[in-house]
Each structure stands twice: as C-alpha cells, then as structure tokens.
Scaffold this motif. Structure first.
Motif, PDB file in Angstrom:
ATOM      1  N   TYR A  92     -30.756  -3.046  29.831  1.00 20.38           N
ATOM      2  CA  TYR A  92     -31.781  -2.183  30.421  1.00 20.38           C
ATOM      3  C   TYR A  92     -32.516  -1.396  29.336  1.00 20.38           C
ATOM      4  O   TYR A  92     -33.751  -1.261  29.369  1.00 20.38           O
ATOM      5  N   LEU A 244     -34.480   0.737  35.581  1.00 19.62           N
ATOM      6  CA  LEU A 244     -33.139   1.292  35.798  1.00 19.62           C
ATOM      7  C   LEU A 244     -32.692   1.270  37.253  1.00 19.62           C
ATOM      8  O   LEU A 244     -31.540   1.588  37.540  1.00 19.62           O
ATOM      9  N   THR A 247     -29.272   0.082  38.252  1.00 23.76           N
ATOM     10  CA  THR A 247     -28.090   0.770  37.704  1.00 23.76           C
ATOM     11  C   THR A 247     -27.610   1.909  38.593  1.00 23.76           C
ATOM     12  O   THR A 247     -26.520   2.425  38.391  1.00 23.76           O
TER      13      THR A 247
END
Length: 251
Positions: A92, A244, A247
């Motif tokens: 990422y 992101l 995540t």
C-alpha cells in the motif's frame, strides 16, 4: 518518553539511559546522558557499563562514548516478525509513493510519541531513509494527530504530552489548540502537519483501525511545503483513502 508510575525505579533509570540514543544521537557519553536525565554520573556509568557487559551497548575506545550494541537487534527481529506491520503495509505504501511521487511513512502509537515502523520513497529516489525505531511527538506530527483524533476521549488524553514544546511557530502550544485541531481532523477524515514539527515539511496522514475500532497505526505522505498547497493536500488525502481502504479494520 513519559513513563507511568513504575515499581522498579532502578529499572526505569536503566531503560531511560537506552532511550537517550536515537538516529540523531547515535553515540553518547556518560556526562551527556547524566545531564539529560538529571542523574549522578556514577549511576549512569554503572548502568552503561552493565549494558556494555551484556552486549546492549558498545564503547568507542577512542572517544569513550557509547552506542547501541547489535544484541538489541534480536528484539527488533522478534517484534517485526510478531507484528508484521512492514510486510502488511509495504504494498500500500509503495503504491502511494508511486502515485503521489512523495515519501510515505507508517507509524504506531507509543506513549506520547509516534514510533516509526516503515518508509517508502518513489522509484528512482536516491538515498532511501531507514526510519525504523525513530520517534516523534504525537501532538505535532501528521501520523500522531491522525491516530489521536480517532481515539476514545479517555485513551486520547493518555497520549497528550505534559509540556507542549514549540518546534516551530506553527506547533500547537496547548491542550485546547490540540483538541480543536483533532475535531477538525475527525470531520475531514485526515490530519495535516503544516510545518508543525519541521520547518518546510508538510504531512498528510490517515489512521488505520484495528478490529476493536481504535487506531492501530497511521500512514502519511510527506514533502516540501512548496509542493503541498491546499489542492495538493486534498488530492493526496483522496488518493491515500482510495489505496488504504482495504486495510481498515484488518490489523
């Protein structure tokens, strides 16, 4: 780093000696540490001599000063393998660095400070900085404020400093100012460090949450203030949110 009330005072002193060493101060003498910690030189000397015997410190025989010993590396390997943060965040962070062409950092909360765990730079950048183990105050960094803003009120206050040190003229200088800024961060979803910790450096950061809903880490993009105008900051935050998103709530 500030410590809660501890039962073994001598152990606290010993660990505070180790905490004096940093990237900026990799080699220190007995007198320097004694002055910084307000301890007797004899006390510091005994502590450092013991650490040297155990392999946690190494003395430069020319200068008489000490540096951290390689035996400490075993703990970093154990922690890294246990937490797996670098491996988890690496793809990422690389994508963010590539798309925004700026340096990306990842850190976790550590008392009143951010503990830096990883950094990524755009491809082709020379001299990549190894940041593992560096730390900075939470209240004046993008990473720190991104995590503080989304903590529960009781938990949040535990990470506030006893003293708001002014690193630059933009550094937040009181609890009230910090709380106001954290409210703005919660509203927009990301934090901004507008030269609050370092002159000429702007950071944009997003929190990453754990399964319990509290911030477990944060990721930031950082660069020269001349490149981070208002529109650039907003676009950076949008891009980071997009990358992101998978995540969230997986740590």
């Amino acid at each position: 780093m500030e410590h809660a009330e501890a039962k073994v005072k001598s152990l606290v002193k010993a660990m505070e000696v180790l905490e004096c060493f940093s990237i900026k101060k990799p080699e220190l003498g007995v007198t320097e540490i004694a002055q910084e910690l307000h301890l007797q030189k004899s006390t510091v000397h005994n502590i450092m001599s013991t650490f040297e015997t155990m392999g946690y410190l190494v003395q430069n025989r020319t200068t008489g000063k000490y540096s951290l010993g390689v035996r400490l590396l075993q703990f970093s390997y154990i922690i890294n393998n246990q937490m797996g943060y670098q491996k988890f965040f690496s793809p990422y962070m690389e994508e963010i660095a590539t798309r925004l062409s700026e340096t990306v950092y990842m850190g976790i909360p550590h008392g009143t400070e951010v503990l830096y765990m990883e950094s990524k730079q755009p491809q082709g950048t020379m001299g990549e900085r190894r940041i593992l183990g560096e730390h900075a105050p939470m209240y004046c960094t993008g990473l720190g404020k991104a995590m503080l803003a989304f903590m529960k009120p009781g938990e949040m206050e535990c990470h506030f400093p006893k003293e708001f040190v002014k690193f630059t003229e933009n550094t937040l200088s009181s609890r009230e100012e910090l709380l106001e800024d954290l409210a703005r961060i919660r509203e927009r979803g990301y934090s901004i460090d507008n030269m609050e910790h370092e002159y000429g450096v702007v950071c944009v950061a997003l929190p990453v949450f754990g399964h319990d809903g509290s911030p477990a880490a944060a990721v930031s993009v950082s660069g020269p203030s001349l490149r981070f105008q208002k529109e650039t900051i907003v676009q950076a935050a949008v891009t980071m949110k997009e990358i992101l998103r998978p995540t969230q709530y997986v740590l």
